[in-house]
Write a protein that holds these residues in place. Structure first.
Motif, PDB file in Angstrom:
ATOM      1  N   VAL A  20     -55.519  27.778  12.856  1.00  0.00           N
ATOM      2  CA  VAL A  20     -56.443  26.952  12.080  1.00  0.00           C
ATOM      3  C   VAL A  20     -57.789  26.992  12.789  1.00  0.00           C
ATOM      4  N   ALA A  21     -58.834  27.278  12.068  1.00  0.00           N
ATOM      5  CA  ALA A  21     -60.161  27.388  12.663  1.00  0.00           C
ATOM      6  C   ALA A  21     -60.538  26.096  13.380  1.00  0.00           C
ATOM      7  N   GLY A  22     -60.984  26.220  14.612  1.00  0.00           N
ATOM      8  CA  GLY A  22     -61.401  25.074  15.403  1.00  0.00           C
ATOM      9  C   GLY A  22     -60.282  24.383  16.151  1.00  0.00           C
ATOM     10  N   LEU A  23     -59.035  24.837  15.966  1.00  0.00           N
ATOM     11  CA  LEU A  23     -57.893  24.226  16.645  1.00  0.00           C
ATOM     12  C   LEU A  23     -57.174  25.252  17.514  1.00  0.00           C
ATOM     13  N   GLN A  24     -56.562  24.756  18.568  1.00  0.00           N
ATOM     14  CA  GLN A  24     -55.739  25.567  19.455  1.00  0.00           C
ATOM     15  C   GLN A  24     -54.276  25.306  19.144  1.00  0.00           C
ATOM     16  N   THR A  25     -53.478  26.352  19.074  1.00  0.00           N
ATOM     17  CA  THR A  25     -52.042  26.178  18.909  1.00  0.00           C
ATOM     18  C   THR A  25     -51.357  26.187  20.274  1.00  0.00           C
ATOM     19  N   TRP A  26     -50.196  25.494  20.330  1.00  0.00           N
ATOM     20  CA  TRP A  26     -49.385  25.410  21.541  1.00  0.00           C
ATOM     21  C   TRP A  26     -50.223  24.937  22.740  1.00  0.00           C
ATOM     22  N   GLY A 241     -47.156  18.216  25.124  1.00  0.00           N
ATOM     23  CA  GLY A 241     -48.084  19.114  24.448  1.00  0.00           C
ATOM     24  C   GLY A 241     -48.113  18.859  22.962  1.00  0.00           C
ATOM     25  N   ALA A 242     -48.927  19.653  22.266  1.00  0.00           N
ATOM     26  CA  ALA A 242     -49.074  19.507  20.826  1.00  0.00           C
ATOM     27  C   ALA A 242     -49.081  20.874  20.159  1.00  0.00           C
ATOM     28  N   CYS A 243     -48.617  20.908  18.919  1.00  0.00           N
ATOM     29  CA  CYS A 243     -48.586  22.158  18.164  1.00  0.00           C
ATOM     30  C   CYS A 243     -49.994  22.640  17.837  1.00  0.00           C
ATOM     31  N   TRP A 244     -50.863  21.713  17.445  1.00  0.00           N
ATOM     32  CA  TRP A 244     -52.274  22.027  17.178  1.00  0.00           C
ATOM     33  C   TRP A 244     -53.145  21.007  17.902  1.00  0.00           C
ATOM     34  N   TYR A 245     -54.262  21.453  18.438  1.00  0.00           N
ATOM     35  CA  TYR A 245     -55.121  20.579  19.253  1.00  0.00           C
ATOM     36  C   TYR A 245     -56.581  20.861  18.968  1.00  0.00           C
ATOM     37  N   SER A 246     -57.358  19.781  18.901  1.00  0.00           N
ATOM     38  CA  SER A 246     -58.808  19.877  18.754  1.00  0.00           C
ATOM     39  C   SER A 246     -59.485  19.410  20.032  1.00  0.00           C
ATOM     40  N   ASP A 247     -60.311  20.257  20.622  1.00  0.00           N
ATOM     41  CA  ASP A 247     -61.024  19.878  21.844  1.00  0.00           C
ATOM     42  C   ASP A 247     -62.325  19.133  21.548  1.00  0.00           C
ATOM     43  N   GLY A 248     -62.623  18.928  20.260  1.00  0.00           N
ATOM     44  CA  GLY A 248     -63.808  18.169  19.882  1.00  0.00           C
ATOM     45  C   GLY A 248     -65.072  18.990  19.741  1.00  0.00           C
TER      46      GLY A 248
END
Length: 299
Positions: A20-26, A241-248
């Motif tokens: 997903v654009a703007g998000l990190q997986t795992w 941890g999280a499946c998808w993450y937003s660093d802001g």
């Protein structure tokens, strides 16, 4: 595209997390430092706003199972919505063992139709917000079904639009969030999360947010003193941890800013508030179109 962690056990092939654009997986959780504003709000919540836990009682107790989905339904009128029925029906039809924590004004107001969906059922009072319901569910499972894997979910979400069983099969961390965010500080968003091999000792490690004797009666207090602290506290004792993450940097809240992309990527849920208090974040008609395509009611 399937994304896997860079280290550790391989993720089963049937758990596919799309990009997903703007998000990190795992994303492996890393604590960040909250600013003074957040520290003060957290302290003020503890000093001035703690309340006794709401009353509760078992109606149909938990029994030993390998996995549980604990679903919190807030029913101030004592009636299920069609959206509740959709969620519970999807979980039941997928073969999940479902524990329902039902908040109503009194235990005799719990809807009888929950018996169609619930393998276990507990009542709690209306006070305490979702973390008091989570606490009750975790306590019941730790005591009566120790070592079970647990998905905790509240009724702020539409869905599931995808099966949740693959997330159990692909558990990578001891505490897993579907989404994580750097908003305010690095944390797991608490509408839904998973705990692996829950028992009394693991619950004891989380008592700093799942309180044995107290609760809060306002959403902001729950956020400052419980939701934002959950991952930080857990990480002292277990993997998080999280499946998808937003660093802001481009996205502050994944569920509000990327709801359609997340569903396309395999995320099972969507925020109900996108048709309510948060509808300014997305086109409501696009949300309704997705629900119609899934056969999901709007309320």
């Amino acid at each position: 595209m399937l994304q896997q962690p860079t280290s550790g056990p391989a993720v089963p092939a049937d758990l596919q997390l799309g990009e997903v654009a703007g998000l990190q997986t795992w994303w492996d959780y890393q604590p960040s430092e909250p600013d003074l504003r957040i520290r003060w709000k957290r302290l003020a919540a503890r000093l001035f706003h703690e309340r006794p836990r709401p009353a509760s009682m078992p109606i149909k107790p938990v029994v030993p199972r390998e996995r549980w989905v604990a679903y919190f339904a807030f029913l101030p009128q004592g009636t299920l919505s069609d959206a509740h029925r959709f969620t519970l029906g999807r979980l039941r039809d997928e073969g999940c063992h479902v524990l329902v924590i039902c908040a109503t004004p009194a235990a005799d107001v719990v809807p009888q139709e929950l018996a169609r969906y619930a393998d276990a059922l507990y009542w709690k009072g209306l006070e305490g917000y979702d973390f008091s319901a989570y606490t009750l569910a975790l306590e019941a499972i730790a005591e009566r079904s120790p070592h079970a894997d647990v998905l905790i979910l509240n009724d702020s979400m539409f869905g599931p639009f995808h099966p949740v069983q693959p997330f159990f099969q692909g558990l990578y961390w001891d505490l897993t969030g579907f989404t994580g965010s750097a908003l305010n500080e690095n944390h797991l968003q608490s509408y839904g999360f998973m705990v692996r091999a829950l028992d009394e000792s693991r619950l004891a490690q989380l008592r700093g947010v799942f309180f044995a004797h107290k609760a809060f009666d306002r959403a902001d207090q729950v956020i400052w003193a419980q939701e934002l602290l959950l991952a930080r506290l857990a990480s002292r004792h277990m993997s998080v941890g999280a499946c998808w993450y937003s660093d802001g940097s481009t996205v502050d809240d994944p569920c509000l800013r990327r709801p359609f992309e997340l569903v396309d990527a395999g995320f099972p849920f969507m925020k109900k508030s996108l048709l309510g208090k948060m509808m300014q974040f997305q086109d409501p008609e696009r949300v309704r179109a997705l629900l119609r395509a899934q056969g999901h009611p709007e309320q």
